[in-house]
Design an enzyme around this catalytic site. Structure first.
Site, PDB file in Angstrom:
ATOM      1  N   GLY A  54       0.868  -1.170   0.000  1.00 46.55           N
ATOM      2  CA  GLY A  54       0.000   0.000   0.000  1.00 46.55           C
ATOM      3  C   GLY A  54       0.905   1.220   0.000  1.00 46.55           C
ATOM      4  O   GLY A  54       1.858   1.297   0.801  1.00 46.55           O
ATOM      5  N   ALA A  55       0.614   2.168  -0.905  1.00 45.44           N
ATOM      6  CA  ALA A  55       1.555   3.261  -1.134  1.00 45.44           C
ATOM      7  C   ALA A  55       1.982   4.002   0.146  1.00 45.44           C
ATOM      8  O   ALA A  55       3.183   4.139   0.408  1.00 45.44           O
ATOM      9  CB  ALA A  55       0.959   4.220  -2.160  1.00 45.44           C
ATOM     10  N   ASP A 244      -1.669   4.693  -6.383  1.00 40.92           N
ATOM     11  CA  ASP A 244      -0.224   4.684  -6.146  1.00 40.92           C
ATOM     12  C   ASP A 244       0.462   5.907  -6.735  1.00 40.92           C
ATOM     13  O   ASP A 244       1.540   6.291  -6.294  1.00 40.92           O
ATOM     14  CB  ASP A 244       0.397   3.413  -6.733  1.00 40.92           C
ATOM     15  CG  ASP A 244       0.108   2.238  -5.824  1.00 40.92           C
ATOM     16  OD1 ASP A 244      -1.040   1.767  -5.820  1.00 40.92           O
ATOM     17  OD2 ASP A 244       1.023   1.831  -5.079  1.00 40.92           O
TER      18      ASP A 244
END
Ligand code: MRU
Length: 357
Positions: A54-55, A244
């Protein structure tokens, strides 16, 4: 009793022992295992193998990783320290190519060093720890603000579709796309969430379903190819996804399958919202074409999540981890500074020019 995942810290620093702590997301939902990491190779592997993912969470893990790298440099000479620190940051930056938060967080860490030429190295290390902790704490505030803005776009009782995991497990707290759902839930809203399983790595099935159920949200898991059927029945009032990297024109890069959902949402006239911390906006990317899309190993498609291999040995596999939802498919981009609306080249530029939160 299994621990409620909402009470776990996705990514944290054990300040006393100087260790990076992460929930190993490759073990979820079966087991909650906390990894204690100090070595650069282990932190790099944790990011590239999606133990932390997860960014925003990747950015925070890399910031703590950079701090730990600094602690491991024994030289007290600024130039030598700074050269070695830069090498470590470059190494951590090579762990994944698409999420801009990774480079953004490491850039912040590098600027602490480049702006401290006249300070003793020991003091710079303390400043690096403080900066990494700041990056972590800001993420929770940013996600909360995204949740508040997102909540203005939904109604109690709505059906909400989401893809991949852009929840607390992808951030420090709340998540981005799932922040309005968590916040709404704490205020008594009753959403009905459809989580796409998200082939091939099943972040929707393994992570989003777990996190939402642990928060008491009405959650229905669907295979990715069921989205159209669910939308056609009228069960979805909004789609919320994370991202992202957002390009300057609003093209938004997120987990593979996102662009298909955006096209479906347009067809069925369902609002499609991308939730993005401003740290995810990359004004140097003019459009989605400038975004580097990670390609991952073929075995993720053919065997990783199966009891036995499900494709003939030797078959060619194409496994892009992300795709780009074109800006014209996106109803709004929800940031911590407000909701950007088309035309995105104007709205994103003015959001980027605002002061922090
Ligand atoms: O490959 P992953 O699991 O790191 O991909 C994650 C996503 O695509 C998320 O939607 C994105 O990073 C946003 S997380 C708030």
């Amino acid at each position: 009793m299994t621990k409620n995942i909402m009470s776990c810290e996705t990514v944290a620093l054990d300040n006393e022992h100087n260790v990076l702590l992460i929930v190993d997301q490759t073990k979820l939902p079966g087991r909650v295992e906390i990894l204690s990491l100090t070595k650069q190779e282990d932190i790099h592997r944790a990011i590239s193998s999606l133990q932390v993912r997860g960014a925003p969470a990747i950015g925070v893990a890399a910031a703590f990783g950079a701090y730990l790298a600094a602690c491991g440099i024994s030289s007290n000479d600024y130039d030598d320290f700074s050269r070695k620190f830069k090498k470590s940051c470059d190494y951590l930056a090579s762990s994944r190519p698409t999420a801009v938060n990774l480079f953004w967080a490491l850039g912040r860490m590098e600027r602490v060093v480049s702006g401290s030429k006249n300070l003793p190295v020991s003091e710079i290390k303390d400043m690096l720890r403080d900066e990494a902790i700041r990056i972590r704490n800001e993420d929770a505030e940013v996600c909360r603000a995204i949740g508040e803005y997102g909540l203005t776009l939904v109604n109690d009782g709505d059906g909400i579709m989401t893809h991949c995991n852009a929840g607390q497990l992808a951030t420090v707290r709340y998540g981005t796309a799932l922040a309005p759902i968590h916040l709404g839930r704490s205020r008594g809203y009753g959403f009905r969430v459809f989580a796409c399983e998200t082939r091939p790595l099943l972040q929707g099935a393994r992570l989003t379903a777990l996190e939402l159920m642990d928060d008491g949200v009405d959650t229905t898991l669907i295979c990715d190819n069921m989205a159209s059927s669910v939308m056609k029945r009228g069960w979805v009032q909004e789609v919320f996804v994370g991202c992202d990297r957002v390009a300057a024109n609003g093209d938004s890069c997120n987990k593979i399958g996102t662009s298909g959902l955006a096209i479906l949402a347009k067809y069925y006239d369902i609002p499609f919202y991308v939730c993005a911390p401003t740290s995810t906006i990359d004004m140097s990317a003019k459009s989605g074409q400038d975004i580097h899309i990670e390609e991952r190993a073929p075995d993720e498609v053919t065997e990783l999540w199966y009891r036995e291999r499900m494709a003939p040995a030797g078959v060619k596999v194409y496994n892009p981890a992300f795709d780009v939802a074109d800006s014209e498919l996106i109803t709004g981009i929800v940031t911590e500074r407000g909701i950007a609306r088309p035309p995105y080249s104007d709205s994103l530029a003015s959001i980027q020019n605002m002061r922090n939160l």
